[in-house]
Motif scaffolding. Sequence first.
Motif, PDB file in Angstrom:
ATOM      1  N   THR A   8     -57.028  44.001  28.810  1.00  0.00           N
ATOM      2  CA  THR A   8     -56.332  42.726  28.558  1.00  0.00           C
ATOM      3  C   THR A   8     -56.983  41.592  29.337  1.00  0.00           C
ATOM      4  O   THR A   8     -57.607  40.703  28.766  1.00  0.00           O
ATOM      5  N   ARG A  31     -48.846  33.501  44.829  1.00  0.00           N
ATOM      6  CA  ARG A  31     -47.821  33.859  43.837  1.00  0.00           C
ATOM      7  C   ARG A  31     -46.432  33.829  44.457  1.00  0.00           C
ATOM      8  O   ARG A  31     -46.231  34.329  45.563  1.00  0.00           O
ATOM      9  N   ASN A  35     -41.682  37.121  41.777  1.00  0.00           N
ATOM     10  CA  ASN A  35     -42.296  37.521  40.507  1.00  0.00           C
ATOM     11  C   ASN A  35     -42.906  38.913  40.659  1.00  0.00           C
ATOM     12  O   ASN A  35     -43.943  39.072  41.279  1.00  0.00           O
ATOM     13  N   HIS A  40     -49.939  50.219  37.873  1.00  0.00           N
ATOM     14  CA  HIS A  40     -50.885  50.835  36.940  1.00  0.00           C
ATOM     15  C   HIS A  40     -51.160  52.289  37.316  1.00  0.00           C
ATOM     16  O   HIS A  40     -51.379  52.591  38.495  1.00  0.00           O
ATOM     17  N   THR A  90     -35.703  47.727  38.725  1.00  0.00           N
ATOM     18  CA  THR A  90     -36.589  48.270  37.690  1.00  0.00           C
ATOM     19  C   THR A  90     -38.044  48.056  38.107  1.00  0.00           C
ATOM     20  O   THR A  90     -38.329  47.253  38.995  1.00  0.00           O
ATOM     21  N   ARG A  94     -47.745  50.617  33.653  1.00  0.00           N
ATOM     22  CA  ARG A  94     -48.746  50.453  32.573  1.00  0.00           C
ATOM     23  C   ARG A  94     -49.918  51.384  32.806  1.00  0.00           C
ATOM     24  O   ARG A  94     -50.358  51.577  33.939  1.00  0.00           O
ATOM     25  N   PRO A 115     -51.352  42.288  39.523  1.00  0.00           N
ATOM     26  CA  PRO A 115     -51.117  41.142  38.646  1.00  0.00           C
ATOM     27  C   PRO A 115     -52.447  40.703  38.069  1.00  0.00           C
ATOM     28  O   PRO A 115     -53.496  41.232  38.452  1.00  0.00           O
ATOM     29  N   SER A 116     -52.434  39.755  37.160  1.00  0.00           N
ATOM     30  CA  SER A 116     -53.681  39.161  36.687  1.00  0.00           C
ATOM     31  C   SER A 116     -54.394  38.531  37.889  1.00  0.00           C
ATOM     32  O   SER A 116     -53.752  37.978  38.786  1.00  0.00           O
ATOM     33  N   SER A 154     -50.816  42.300  28.807  1.00  0.00           N
ATOM     34  CA  SER A 154     -50.065  43.362  28.141  1.00  0.00           C
ATOM     35  C   SER A 154     -48.698  42.854  27.680  1.00  0.00           C
ATOM     36  O   SER A 154     -48.128  41.929  28.255  1.00  0.00           O
ATOM     37  N   ARG A 168     -42.316  39.840  27.367  1.00  0.00           N
ATOM     38  CA  ARG A 168     -43.552  39.044  27.263  1.00  0.00           C
ATOM     39  C   ARG A 168     -44.356  39.601  26.096  1.00  0.00           C
ATOM     40  O   ARG A 168     -44.675  40.787  26.086  1.00  0.00           O
ATOM     41  N   SER A 204     -37.802  38.239  32.424  1.00  0.00           N
ATOM     42  CA  SER A 204     -39.035  38.551  33.130  1.00  0.00           C
ATOM     43  C   SER A 204     -39.353  37.351  34.012  1.00  0.00           C
ATOM     44  O   SER A 204     -39.677  36.284  33.515  1.00  0.00           O
ATOM     45  N   GLY A 206     -41.696  36.221  35.627  1.00  0.00           N
ATOM     46  CA  GLY A 206     -42.972  35.533  35.426  1.00  0.00           C
ATOM     47  C   GLY A 206     -42.934  34.507  34.318  1.00  0.00           C
ATOM     48  O   GLY A 206     -43.708  33.551  34.314  1.00  0.00           O
TER      49      GLY A 206
END
Length: 333
Positions: A8, A31, A35, A40, A90, A94, A115-116, A154, A168, A204, A206
């Motif tokens: 992604t 950040r 958020n 992963h 929660t 991914r 995160p990105s 994603s 998202r 979400s 973000g």
Amino acid sequence: MVAFPTETVYGLGANALDPSAVRRIFAAKGRPADNPLIVHVADPEAIPPLVSDWPPAAQKLLQAFWPGPLSIIVPRSPLIPDQVTAGLDTVAIRMPSHPVAQAFIRACRLPIAAPSANLSGRPSPTTGIHVWNDLQGKIAAVVDGGPCQVGVESTVVDVTAPVPMILRPGGITREQLRAVLGEVDVDPVVVARAKYDQQFTPRSPGMKYKHYAPRAEVYLVEGPLEVVPKQILSLVGQYRQKHRSRAPIAVLASDETFSEYASAAATVRPDVLISLGSRERLEEVAASLFSALRTCDQRQAKVVFSETFPEDGVGLAIMNRLCKAAAFRIIKA
Ligand code: TXA
Ligand code: MG
């Protein structure tokens, strides 16, 4: 703390089980601490210690779409530090498909919070250079795997509610999710055409931040394709006259309309003209979107006029990112 490629966008990874490592991710990106991050994994076997429930819907999604551009929100286990989930009960999990991402996670032998790998508020990075431009000096390294294929982040799906909900939109489409799960809701903020207010809180965290924004002011011009380029060209002309400056003006076009701008009279022709790709292949548009927004910055554009795209398939994610980049400044042609 190392940036690595996924299918992604590039992620900024650190040990998801170490609160101090996770805090450093937030610091490097600037950040907001409320958020949460996605965790992963390289194998489904890594999931059980991280979650306190793995509902049947999560298992169906795993079988259909993993490894791939889908993050699944499930109840978290006590092993996940509060810093990762921003205190939520929660966690988003991914399993990326990019071979370098998989090799990286396997080599770490840890779940990786990532995160990105952009500075908070900037467009997500789709090349190693994008990461370097944002984060050099703040992180240990970038593993360069070339440009990312999908180009938007994603899809985030919450399966803790009775009806799964897309928080998202992203690489896995609403249509694909419905084919596997049946009923799927979409968080109203995803399709919002106006800035959400207090009563309209995204689930979400973000999604509430202005994201993906270049430094320029972005305007979306929406309407029939026969009139959109004409309207954009006239807006370019108006902007130039009004501001009487040589400040560069950018246009984000598509393959189908590109030549109309390129061949326009010099008074209305944009200084920066980028085609995001063909309207027939929205995957192309998704893959080039963030890079195009960064190019606008590099060329010091003061204003960007962008075409809009259909919301089918990955178009839903494209329009969600464009609307946010434009802070919902939408002009009807
Ligand atoms: O494609 C991607 O997802 C990339 C690559 C690196 O994997 N990562 C990414 O992470 O985009 P980030 O942190 O930029 O976006 C994560 C999104 C945010 O909107 C965040 O609010 C949401 O996922 N999120 C994470 N955990 C959540 C949770 N427990 N509940 C609701 N939303 C959550
Ligand atoms: Mg991000």
